[in-house]
Scaffold this active site. Sequence first.
Site, PDB file in Angstrom:
ATOM      1  N   LEU A  61       0.869  -1.172   0.000  1.00  0.00           N
ATOM      2  CA  LEU A  61       0.000   0.000   0.000  1.00  0.00           C
ATOM      3  C   LEU A  61       0.907   1.223   0.000  1.00  0.00           C
ATOM      4  O   LEU A  61       1.939   1.237   0.688  1.00  0.00           O
ATOM      5  CB  LEU A  61      -0.896   0.038   1.253  1.00  0.00           C
ATOM      6  CG  LEU A  61      -1.978  -1.045   1.378  1.00  0.00           C
ATOM      7  CD1 LEU A  61      -2.723  -0.889   2.699  1.00  0.00           C
ATOM      8  CD2 LEU A  61      -2.959  -0.975   0.214  1.00  0.00           C
ATOM      9  N   ASP A  62       0.534   2.244  -0.767  1.00  0.00           N
ATOM     10  CA  ASP A  62       1.305   3.489  -0.745  1.00  0.00           C
ATOM     11  C   ASP A  62       1.404   4.005   0.687  1.00  0.00           C
ATOM     12  O   ASP A  62       0.477   3.813   1.493  1.00  0.00           O
ATOM     13  CB  ASP A  62       0.618   4.567  -1.599  1.00  0.00           C
ATOM     14  CG  ASP A  62       0.728   4.288  -3.096  1.00  0.00           C
ATOM     15  OD1 ASP A  62       1.470   3.367  -3.472  1.00  0.00           O
ATOM     16  OD2 ASP A  62       0.076   5.008  -3.865  1.00  0.00           O
ATOM     17  N   ARG A  63       2.494   4.665   0.984  1.00  0.00           N
ATOM     18  CA  ARG A  63       2.746   5.162   2.335  1.00  0.00           C
ATOM     19  C   ARG A  63       1.545   5.876   2.979  1.00  0.00           C
ATOM     20  O   ARG A  63       1.191   5.582   4.123  1.00  0.00           O
ATOM     21  CB  ARG A  63       3.963   6.089   2.307  1.00  0.00           C
ATOM     22  CG  ARG A  63       4.349   6.623   3.676  1.00  0.00           C
ATOM     23  CD  ARG A  63       5.616   7.469   3.578  1.00  0.00           C
ATOM     24  NE  ARG A  63       6.086   7.862   4.882  1.00  0.00           N
ATOM     25  CZ  ARG A  63       7.364   8.032   5.196  1.00  0.00           C
ATOM     26  NH1 ARG A  63       8.296   7.828   4.300  1.00  0.00           N
ATOM     27  NH2 ARG A  63       7.726   8.396   6.408  1.00  0.00           N
ATOM     28  N   VAL A  65      -1.570   5.574   2.473  1.00  0.00           N
ATOM     29  CA  VAL A  65      -2.816   4.798   2.438  1.00  0.00           C
ATOM     30  C   VAL A  65      -2.877   3.814   3.602  1.00  0.00           C
ATOM     31  O   VAL A  65      -1.907   3.121   3.897  1.00  0.00           O
ATOM     32  CB  VAL A  65      -2.939   4.038   1.094  1.00  0.00           C
ATOM     33  CG1 VAL A  65      -4.243   3.250   1.033  1.00  0.00           C
ATOM     34  CG2 VAL A  65      -2.840   5.018  -0.068  1.00  0.00           C
ATOM     35  N   ARG A 164      -4.741   6.799  -7.675  1.00  0.00           N
ATOM     36  CA  ARG A 164      -4.526   8.246  -7.603  1.00  0.00           C
ATOM     37  C   ARG A 164      -4.377   8.862  -8.997  1.00  0.00           C
ATOM     38  O   ARG A 164      -4.977   9.889  -9.312  1.00  0.00           O
ATOM     39  CB  ARG A 164      -3.293   8.524  -6.743  1.00  0.00           C
ATOM     40  CG  ARG A 164      -3.444   8.014  -5.324  1.00  0.00           C
ATOM     41  CD  ARG A 164      -2.113   7.823  -4.618  1.00  0.00           C
ATOM     42  NE  ARG A 164      -1.427   9.089  -4.418  1.00  0.00           N
ATOM     43  CZ  ARG A 164      -0.212   9.184  -3.878  1.00  0.00           C
ATOM     44  NH1 ARG A 164       0.437   8.090  -3.485  1.00  0.00           N
ATOM     45  NH2 ARG A 164       0.357  10.358  -3.722  1.00  0.00           N
TER      46      ARG A 164
END
Length: 230
Positions: A61-63, A65, A164
């Site tokens: 997961l992106d930082r 998120v 995004r």
Amino acid sequence: MKVAIPILFEDNHLLVVEKPSNILSQEDHTGDLDMLTLLKEDIKERYNKPGNVYLGLVHRLDRPVGGVMVFAKTSKSAARLSDQIRKREFKKTYMAVVHGRPMKEKETLVHYLLKDNKSNIVSVVKKDREGAKEAILDYEIVETVESYSLVKINLHTGRPHQIRVQFATIGNPLHGDQRYGKGVNQVGQQIALWSHEIACQHPTSKEDMVFTSLPEKRMPWNMFQMNGFE
């Protein structure tokens, strides 16, 4: 630094947790806290394990998120989960708050993305561009309040920054996204993207499993009823 990470499910093969926002999935050049290190230390402590602890990172997961994240506790489990991801049998559902209201109530978005590793920026490019990777998701609008919409997203490919970039491309950047929504978001806002549900097959028992999580009821999530995300 000790961080309390909620455990949603654990057995000898799987560890499913709720990742807090703003923690890395795995260690990078910053040396900041990351999920893999934190969870290994936690397992070592809880089970009083000597030596190294195995924990397999099967997806990221992106930082910024938060939400459901699945880890493998054995190499066999990691291989089987990775195979499910490759075959698109590992289902990931996200929730996001976007600016405006997308033109269609439901739609499948298909773009070709290219990541610039130096700037860590992902761009939409033509299909035949060298290095371009297909990105597919489908979404439906759950609710619109004022100038924001809550959307439910089924992710079919796991490209960096995919959700995004794709929503910014159709003119509905995510609330709080500093990178792909600079013109409409303010510095310091938290990105409104959450890993709501993961459905997969247990790596050994083959049982179908579903894990869910909801974000804290704070801005902008508290603007919505959250119907459809129970």
